[in-house]
Design a protein around this motif. Structure first.
Motif, PDB file in Angstrom:
ATOM      1  N   UNK A  45       8.988  12.162   0.444  1.00  0.00           N
ATOM      2  CA  UNK A  45       8.247  10.897   0.449  1.00  0.00           C
ATOM      3  C   UNK A  45       9.118   9.679   0.142  1.00  0.00           C
ATOM      4  N   UNK A  46      10.048   9.813  -0.804  1.00  0.00           N
ATOM      5  CA  UNK A  46      10.879   8.653  -1.155  1.00  0.00           C
ATOM      6  C   UNK A  46      11.811   8.235  -0.004  1.00  0.00           C
ATOM      7  N   UNK A  47      12.528   9.183   0.616  1.00  0.00           N
ATOM      8  CA  UNK A  47      13.360   8.757   1.759  1.00  0.00           C
ATOM      9  C   UNK A  47      12.519   8.123   2.868  1.00  0.00           C
ATOM     10  N   UNK A  48      11.320   8.695   3.096  1.00  0.00           N
ATOM     11  CA  UNK A  48      10.455   8.104   4.120  1.00  0.00           C
ATOM     12  C   UNK A  48      10.059   6.694   3.722  1.00  0.00           C
ATOM     13  N   UNK A  49       9.747   6.548   2.442  1.00  0.00           N
ATOM     14  CA  UNK A  49       9.355   5.226   1.947  1.00  0.00           C
ATOM     15  C   UNK A  49      10.490   4.215   2.145  1.00  0.00           C
ATOM     16  N   UNK A  50      11.712   4.638   1.824  1.00  0.00           N
ATOM     17  CA  UNK A  50      12.858   3.733   2.003  1.00  0.00           C
ATOM     18  C   UNK A  50      12.979   3.349   3.480  1.00  0.00           C
TER      19      UNK A  50
ATOM     20  N   UNK B 167       7.061   3.143 -11.196  1.00  0.00           N
ATOM     21  CA  UNK B 167       5.703   3.601 -10.934  1.00  0.00           C
ATOM     22  C   UNK B 167       5.664   5.131 -10.913  1.00  0.00           C
ATOM     23  N   UNK B 168       6.660   5.725 -10.276  1.00  0.00           N
ATOM     24  CA  UNK B 168       6.716   7.187 -10.205  1.00  0.00           C
ATOM     25  C   UNK B 168       6.882   7.781 -11.605  1.00  0.00           C
ATOM     26  N   UNK B 169       7.726   7.129 -12.401  1.00  0.00           N
ATOM     27  CA  UNK B 169       7.945   7.604 -13.777  1.00  0.00           C
ATOM     28  C   UNK B 169       6.628   7.581 -14.564  1.00  0.00           C
ATOM     29  N   UNK B 170       5.897   6.493 -14.426  1.00  0.00           N
ATOM     30  CA  UNK B 170       4.618   6.374 -15.133  1.00  0.00           C
ATOM     31  C   UNK B 170       3.634   7.444 -14.673  1.00  0.00           C
ATOM     32  N   UNK B 171       3.613   7.666 -13.345  1.00  0.00           N
ATOM     33  CA  UNK B 171       2.714   8.690 -12.810  1.00  0.00           C
ATOM     34  C   UNK B 171       3.086  10.067 -13.361  1.00  0.00           C
ATOM     35  N   UNK B 172       4.389  10.335 -13.432  1.00  0.00           N
ATOM     36  CA  UNK B 172       4.881  11.628 -13.933  1.00  0.00           C
ATOM     37  C   UNK B 172       4.444  11.825 -15.378  1.00  0.00           C
ATOM     38  N   UNK B 173       4.604  10.757 -16.155  1.00  0.00           N
ATOM     39  CA  UNK B 173       4.218  10.810 -17.563  1.00  0.00           C
ATOM     40  C   UNK B 173       2.714  11.058 -17.684  1.00  0.00           C
ATOM     41  N   UNK B 174       1.966  10.289 -16.912  1.00  0.00           N
ATOM     42  CA  UNK B 174       0.504  10.417 -16.929  1.00  0.00           C
ATOM     43  C   UNK B 174       0.076  11.823 -16.512  1.00  0.00           C
TER      44      UNK B 174
ATOM     45  N   UNK C 213      12.218  -0.922  -4.651  1.00  0.00           N
ATOM     46  CA  UNK C 213      12.454   0.486  -4.981  1.00  0.00           C
ATOM     47  C   UNK C 213      12.534   0.693  -6.493  1.00  0.00           C
ATOM     48  N   UNK C 214      12.983  -0.321  -7.190  1.00  0.00           N
ATOM     49  CA  UNK C 214      13.009  -0.228  -8.650  1.00  0.00           C
ATOM     50  C   UNK C 214      11.585  -0.055  -9.174  1.00  0.00           C
ATOM     51  N   UNK C 215      10.679  -0.878  -8.642  1.00  0.00           N
ATOM     52  CA  UNK C 215       9.290  -0.780  -9.087  1.00  0.00           C
ATOM     53  C   UNK C 215       8.680   0.550  -8.668  1.00  0.00           C
TER      54      UNK C 215
ATOM     55  N   UNK D 147       0.839  -1.196   0.000  1.00  0.00           N
ATOM     56  CA  UNK D 147       0.000   0.000   0.000  1.00  0.00           C
ATOM     57  C   UNK D 147       0.880   1.254   0.000  1.00  0.00           C
ATOM     58  N   UNK D 148       1.878   1.234   0.889  1.00  0.00           N
ATOM     59  CA  UNK D 148       2.764   2.391   1.031  1.00  0.00           C
ATOM     60  C   UNK D 148       3.561   2.632  -0.248  1.00  0.00           C
ATOM     61  N   UNK D 149       3.949   1.521  -0.901  1.00  0.00           N
ATOM     62  CA  UNK D 149       4.732   1.653  -2.129  1.00  0.00           C
ATOM     63  C   UNK D 149       3.944   2.388  -3.201  1.00  0.00           C
ATOM     64  N   UNK D 150       2.618   2.274  -3.172  1.00  0.00           N
ATOM     65  CA  UNK D 150       1.808   2.957  -4.183  1.00  0.00           C
ATOM     66  C   UNK D 150       1.356   4.335  -3.704  1.00  0.00           C
TER      67      UNK D 150
END
Lengths: 304, 243
Positions: free
Chosen positions: B63-68, B116-123, B110-112, B20-23
């Motif tokens: 958000x990313x450092x927190x996620x890590x 995912x972030x790249x796709x969101x950015x594009x979208x 983290x790769x995924x 959940x957190x990853x998304x």
């Protein structure tokens, strides 16, 4: 007999306090070795050192004849363990927990089926372990320890938290392991009855020191039998027997004599009767394993 | 043996809420970043690049450092709970593999997350009707960001192995990221692991680092990852396990 576990002067200090002191452990193949001692005697610390979970302050450990430090992976491959409380991932099912252990130990699927059958958790294998009862968790822990059908099984208080039925079941299971799977078992307990019923060899530990080690029957033989005598005049009888070379000790209303053969007892009786002393009672008192255990550990405590 | 350990680590993540957190965290970054971009279109003229400044700032600096840190704390909490260290460390797996398997799983997760972030950015860019072509530098930022993620993960994993509390390592991570910003501004970013994310993802400067700088960036990531992994493995090997 081959020694499966040998330790030499195994010692562990925690912040200057000695928890395990120069332990020389000998566990032979095919044995069920019961490690007995009061709470806090150093049993868990010692078992953890055998698994490399706790690093010894001094001393050597050899398992399967190999030095532990140099052959850690080999030794652990052939050793199953359940230390302290059972380990489990609560959000996963029993089966998934076993699958994790299967990956770590690289064993075939059929082992999972077999250990589930042995500990009788087949019906609950799809249930989350967080919802297991303590007894079921304990059985899962034993299943995980057995998963690779190791040569050596180390169990720390294996019947903790089980109900009487469960205790009986696990006890029978443990007793069957050496015969059925060739597994040497090293288990610890603070309950004497448990060791008495399962173990073939016993190690008694108190305050980190090994007070006795050997076959259980040796320990039982070691238990001195006392003869209690009651006569019409104990003082007179005591004097008389001392003259004859015995060592009677006054004990309440009686005289206590240790280590007598049947012939000696007969001779003592005759002596007393011939001296015109009334022999009221000759009693034999057999020390139970519990007395020996208490005596050994108490003596140790008094020394401190 | 390492493959088996990684498989075992993967199994532990089943039925877990960590997904959940990853998304959620990357989505939040994009949402806030886009809102910022949308409301400040008056000053943000560079389309994709301007959007990147907004989304990557919230993502890379918060958000990313927190996620890590959360992922690291989570992976370790699995073992801290219910005496799992006992069974894990009594398995025929070397302490190095125990650590590296966790780091590898983090790397995969983290790769995924980066993809995912790249796709969101594009979208998001498409939704905001950006007309210029999609900048390919982003791929480099995503990849270099991922390298920096692994560096930070190697530190956070070590902290979480040591500290049984779930939140403390996350707090430490946040402080370190802010310090990292300072180090970056002092031009010392390459020598502070938490600044590498800022550099790698082109957060504050959308220039693509070139040649020798690129090499230094990769070398520093490798060095930090190896150093911090080594410290944790050494500790795992030589201290008593408390389960």
């Amino acid at each position: 007999m081959n020694a499966v576990v040998t330790t030499q002067k195994l010692t562990k200090h925690y912040e200057g306090i000695c928890r395990v002191k120069e332990l020389d452990l000998q566990v032979y193949e095919g044995e069920i070795y019961g490690f007995l001692g009061p709470n806090g005697a150093g049993k868990s610390t010692n078992l953890k050192m055998l698994l490399g979970l706790v690093k010894p302050s001094a001393g050597k450990i050899a398992i399967f004849g190999k030095d532990f430090q140099q052959n850690r992976t080999y030794v652990l491959q052939h050793t199953g363990s359940l230390i302290e409380s059972p380990s489990y991932y609560g959000h996963l099912t029993g089966l998934e927990n076993l699958r994790i252990m299967q990956r770590l130990r690289d064993v075939p699927d059929k082992n999972i089926t077999e250990v589930l059958k042995i500990v009788r958790l087949e019906q609950q294998k799809h249930k989350k372990v967080a919802h297991y009862s303590l007894g079921m968790k304990q059985r899962l822990g034993i299943a995980m320890a057995l998963l690779a059908f190791p040569k050596l099984l180390i169990l720390d208080e294996p019947t903790n938290g089980l109900d009487p039925g469960g205790i009986e079941e696990i006890r029978e299971l443990i007793k069957s392991l050496p015969g059925q799977y060739g597994i040497t078992v090293l288990l610890s307990s603070h309950l004497l009855a448990e060791i008495e019923q399962m173990a073939t060899s016993v190690g008694i530990i108190s305050n980190g020191q090994l007070l006795f080690q050997g076959r259980k029957d040796t320990l039982q033989e070691k238990s001195k039998n006392y003869i209690f005598l009651r006569t019409g005049n104990n003082e007179w009888a005591q004097n008389l027997l001392q003259q004859k070379g015995y060592h009677p000790v006054k004990y309440k209303e009686q005289l206590r004599l240790a280590n007598l053969t049947d012939e000696e007892i007969a001779r003592i009786n005759k002596t007393l009767v011939q001296a015109n002393l009334d022999v009221i009672r000759i009693e034999e008192y057999h020390k139970s394993l519990e007395d020996i255990f208490l005596e050994l550990t108490r003596k140790e405590n008094n020394l401190c | 043996m390492l493959k088996r350990s990684i498989a075992a680590e993967g199994l532990k993540l089943r039925h877990s809420r960590i997904w959940l957190i990853l998304f959620v965290l990357p989505s939040l970054s994009i949402l806030i970043g886009c809102a910022n971009y949308y409301l400040n279109q008056g000053v943000l003229h560079q389309e994709w690049y301007s959007l990147w400044t907004q989304v990557s700032l919230f993502y890379g600096e918060f958000f990313l450092p927190i996620l890590i840190a959360i992922c690291c704390s989570y992976l370790c909490r699995l073992e801290h709970q219910n005496h799992n260290w006992n069974s894990l460390m009594a398995a025929p797996i070397s302490p190095a593999h125990v650590f590296l398997a966790k780091l590898a799983v983090l790397g995969i997760l983290l790769f995924f997350v980066q993809i995912f972030f790249l796709l969101l950015y594009y979208g998001a860019g498409k939704l905001l009707q950006l007309s210029s072509p999609f900048p390919l530098e982003t791929l480099g930022w995503i990849f270099k960001g991922w390298l920096a993620c692994i560096t930070i993960a190697s530190i956070q994993l070590g902290l979480s192995l040591r500290i049984r509390s779930f939140a403390t390592p996350i707090g430490i991570c946040l402080c370190a990221v802010f310090m990292g910003l300072g180090m970056y501004l002092l031009k010392l970013g390459m020598f502070f692991p938490y600044s590498l994310l800022t550099i790698g993802m082109g957060i504050l400067q959308q220039k693509c680092i070139m040649g020798s700088e690129n090499l230094l960036f990769i070398i520093m990531n490798l060095l930090f990852t190896i150093l911090f992994s080594f410290i944790s493995i050494y500790r795992l090997k030589n201290t008593d396990i408390t389960a």
